[in-house]
Design a protein around this motif. Structure first.
Motif, PDB file in Angstrom:
ATOM      1  N   GLY A  64       0.785  -1.216   0.000  1.00  0.00           N
ATOM      2  CA  GLY A  64       0.000   0.000   0.000  1.00  0.00           C
ATOM      3  C   GLY A  64       0.823   1.275   0.000  1.00  0.00           C
ATOM      4  N   ALA A  65       2.148   1.154  -0.060  1.00  0.00           N
ATOM      5  CA  ALA A  65       3.003   2.343  -0.014  1.00  0.00           C
ATOM      6  C   ALA A  65       2.991   3.125  -1.317  1.00  0.00           C
ATOM      7  CB  ALA A  65       4.436   1.951   0.332  1.00  0.00           C
ATOM      8  N   GLY A  66       2.618   2.463  -2.426  1.00  0.00           N
ATOM      9  CA  GLY A  66       2.604   3.138  -3.719  1.00  0.00           C
ATOM     10  C   GLY A  66       3.617   2.595  -4.714  1.00  0.00           C
TER      11      GLY A  66
ATOM     12  N   ALA B 203      16.870  -5.764  -2.126  1.00  0.00           N
ATOM     13  CA  ALA B 203      17.144  -4.323  -2.173  1.00  0.00           C
ATOM     14  C   ALA B 203      18.630  -4.042  -1.983  1.00  0.00           C
ATOM     15  CB  ALA B 203      16.323  -3.601  -1.114  1.00  0.00           C
ATOM     16  N   ALA B 204      19.301  -4.892  -1.225  1.00  0.00           N
ATOM     17  CA  ALA B 204      20.728  -4.694  -0.965  1.00  0.00           C
ATOM     18  C   ALA B 204      21.576  -4.828  -2.234  1.00  0.00           C
ATOM     19  CB  ALA B 204      21.214  -5.680   0.091  1.00  0.00           C
ATOM     20  N   MET B 205      21.032  -5.440  -3.281  1.00  0.00           N
ATOM     21  CA  MET B 205      21.773  -5.594  -4.530  1.00  0.00           C
ATOM     22  C   MET B 205      21.648  -4.373  -5.440  1.00  0.00           C
ATOM     23  SD  MET B 205      20.990  -9.585  -5.452  1.00  0.00           S
ATOM     24  CE  MET B 205      20.736 -10.767  -4.131  1.00  0.00           C
ATOM     25  N   ALA B 206      20.863  -3.384  -5.031  1.00  0.00           N
ATOM     26  CA  ALA B 206      20.622  -2.209  -5.862  1.00  0.00           C
ATOM     27  C   ALA B 206      21.769  -1.208  -5.759  1.00  0.00           C
ATOM     28  CB  ALA B 206      19.322  -1.534  -5.446  1.00  0.00           C
ATOM     29  N   ASP B 207      21.892  -0.366  -6.792  1.00  0.00           N
ATOM     30  CA  ASP B 207      22.793   0.782  -6.720  1.00  0.00           C
ATOM     31  C   ASP B 207      22.193   1.868  -5.845  1.00  0.00           C
ATOM     32  OD1 ASP B 207      24.491  -0.455  -8.612  1.00  0.00           O
ATOM     33  OD2 ASP B 207      23.277   0.335 -10.255  1.00  0.00           O
ATOM     34  N   ARG B 208      20.868   1.935  -5.833  1.00  0.00           N
ATOM     35  CA  ARG B 208      20.170   2.929  -5.026  1.00  0.00           C
ATOM     36  C   ARG B 208      18.811   2.356  -4.614  1.00  0.00           C
ATOM     37  NH1 ARG B 208      20.193   3.751 -10.015  1.00  0.00           N
ATOM     38  NH2 ARG B 208      22.253   4.661  -9.875  1.00  0.00           N
ATOM     39  N   VAL B 209      18.292   2.844  -3.511  1.00  0.00           N
ATOM     40  CA  VAL B 209      17.004   2.398  -2.978  1.00  0.00           C
ATOM     41  C   VAL B 209      16.097   3.606  -2.815  1.00  0.00           C
ATOM     42  CG1 VAL B 209      15.823   1.317  -1.031  1.00  0.00           C
ATOM     43  CG2 VAL B 209      18.045   0.432  -1.783  1.00  0.00           C
ATOM     44  N   VAL B 210      14.869   3.493  -3.316  1.00  0.00           N
ATOM     45  CA  VAL B 210      13.838   4.516  -3.129  1.00  0.00           C
ATOM     46  C   VAL B 210      12.811   3.938  -2.159  1.00  0.00           C
ATOM     47  CG1 VAL B 210      12.019   5.872  -4.215  1.00  0.00           C
ATOM     48  CG2 VAL B 210      14.203   5.505  -5.422  1.00  0.00           C
ATOM     49  N   ALA B 211      12.709   4.500  -0.987  1.00  0.00           N
ATOM     50  CA  ALA B 211      11.776   4.019   0.031  1.00  0.00           C
ATOM     51  C   ALA B 211      10.477   4.816  -0.059  1.00  0.00           C
ATOM     52  CB  ALA B 211      12.382   4.133   1.420  1.00  0.00           C
ATOM     53  N   MET B 212       9.350   4.098  -0.019  1.00  0.00           N
ATOM     54  CA  MET B 212       8.050   4.736  -0.112  1.00  0.00           C
ATOM     55  C   MET B 212       7.194   4.396   1.104  1.00  0.00           C
ATOM     56  SD  MET B 212       7.060   4.370  -4.142  1.00  0.00           S
ATOM     57  CE  MET B 212       5.837   5.692  -3.933  1.00  0.00           C
TER      58      MET B 212
END
Length: 205
Positions: free
Chosen positions: A43-45, A190-199
Motif C-alpha cells: 500500500g506504499a505506492g 534491495a541490498a543488490m541495488a545501486d540505489r534504494v527509493v523508500a516509499m
C-alpha cells in the motif's frame, strides 16, 4: 571516476488519484540508469509508481518525463506482478517468442538459469505462482531490453532461493548495461541495488 548515469525518468509533484484516496501524493523523484529498488510496505505506492513509469497509468497532476535509451535494443520491458504471462503457449514459448529474432539460445539460457527446464513445456495454468514469476523474469531478461521494470520478482519463490535467483538477474543486468527498476519487500534483494527509493503512504519515505 565514471560519469553519473543520466536520468531515465523525472517526476515532479506527481499525484495519482484524488484526495483523500490518492495512491501517489506529490512525488518528486529522479530515476537514473543502473539498478534501483523501490521498497516499502504493502500500500506504499510501489506498484502505482511502476505503473506510471511504463505508462500503464498516467498522472492526475504533476509532470512525468521519460528519457529512455535510443539504439537497436528494445527500450523498455515491463514485468507486472505475477509475471504477466500469456494464457496460451508453453513456458518455453513465452520466453523464446519475446527474445530478439526469437533467440533460442537466450531463451534456453534463462530457462536453465532460473531452473525452469522441467516445466518448460507447461502452459501458464499448469505452473505454480513461483514458476510463473520465474518465467516472467526469464522472458524479461531474454528480451535484451535496455531498461527493465519488474514488480515484485520472485515474490512467491521460496525465500531461501530469492537472493540466488535475483543475484543472477542483477549480475546479468550489470554485465549488459541494462537498467533495472524493481519493487520489493525483500531487504536481501534491495541490498543488490545501486540505489534504494523508500516509499510510504503514497510518497517518499
Amino acid at each position: 571516476m565514471p560519469p553519473a548515469p543520466s536520468n531515465l525518468w523525472q517526476l515532479e509533484n506527481v499525484w495519482l488519484g484524488r484526495k483523500p484516496d490518492a495512491r501517489l501524493r506529490g512525488v518528486t523523484l529522479n530515476l537514473p540508469g543502473g539498478l534501483t529498488a523501490i521498497t516499502g510496505p504493502s500500500g506504499a505506492g510501489k506498484t502505482s509508481l511502476l505503473n506510471l513509469l511504463v505508462r500503464f497509468e498516467s498522472p492526475d497532476s504533476g509532470s512525468l518525463t521519460a528519457s529512455l535509451p535510443d539504439g537497436s535494443r528494445l527500450p523498455l520491458f515491463w514485468m507486472p506482478a505475477g509475471g504477466g504471462l500469456w494464457p496460451f503457449g508453453s513456458a518455453r514459448r513465452q520466453v523464446t517468442d519475446l527474445a530478439p529474432a526469437q533467440d533460442k539460445a537466450a531463451a534456453d539460457f534463462w530457462l536453465r538459469a532460473l531452473e525452469l527446464e522441467e516445466c518448460a513445456d507447461r502452459t501458464s495454468d499448469q505452473l505454480s505462482r513461483g514458476e510463473r514469476e520465474r518465467v516472467g523474469v526469464a522472458r524479461a531478461m531474454a528480451t535484451s531490453a535496455a531498461v527493465l521494470v519488474m514488480d515484485e520478482p520472485f515474490a512467491h519463490v521460496p525465500a531461501a532461493r530469492r537472493p540466488e535467483f535475483f543475484g543472477k538477474v542483477a549480475d546479468a543486468c550489470r554485465a549488459s548495461d541494462t537498467s533495472l527498476i524493481w519493487a520489493t519487500h525483500e531487504p536481501a534483494l534491495a541490498a543488490m541495488a545501486d540505489r534504494v527509493v523508500a516509499m510510504a503512504e503514497g510518497g517518499l519515505a
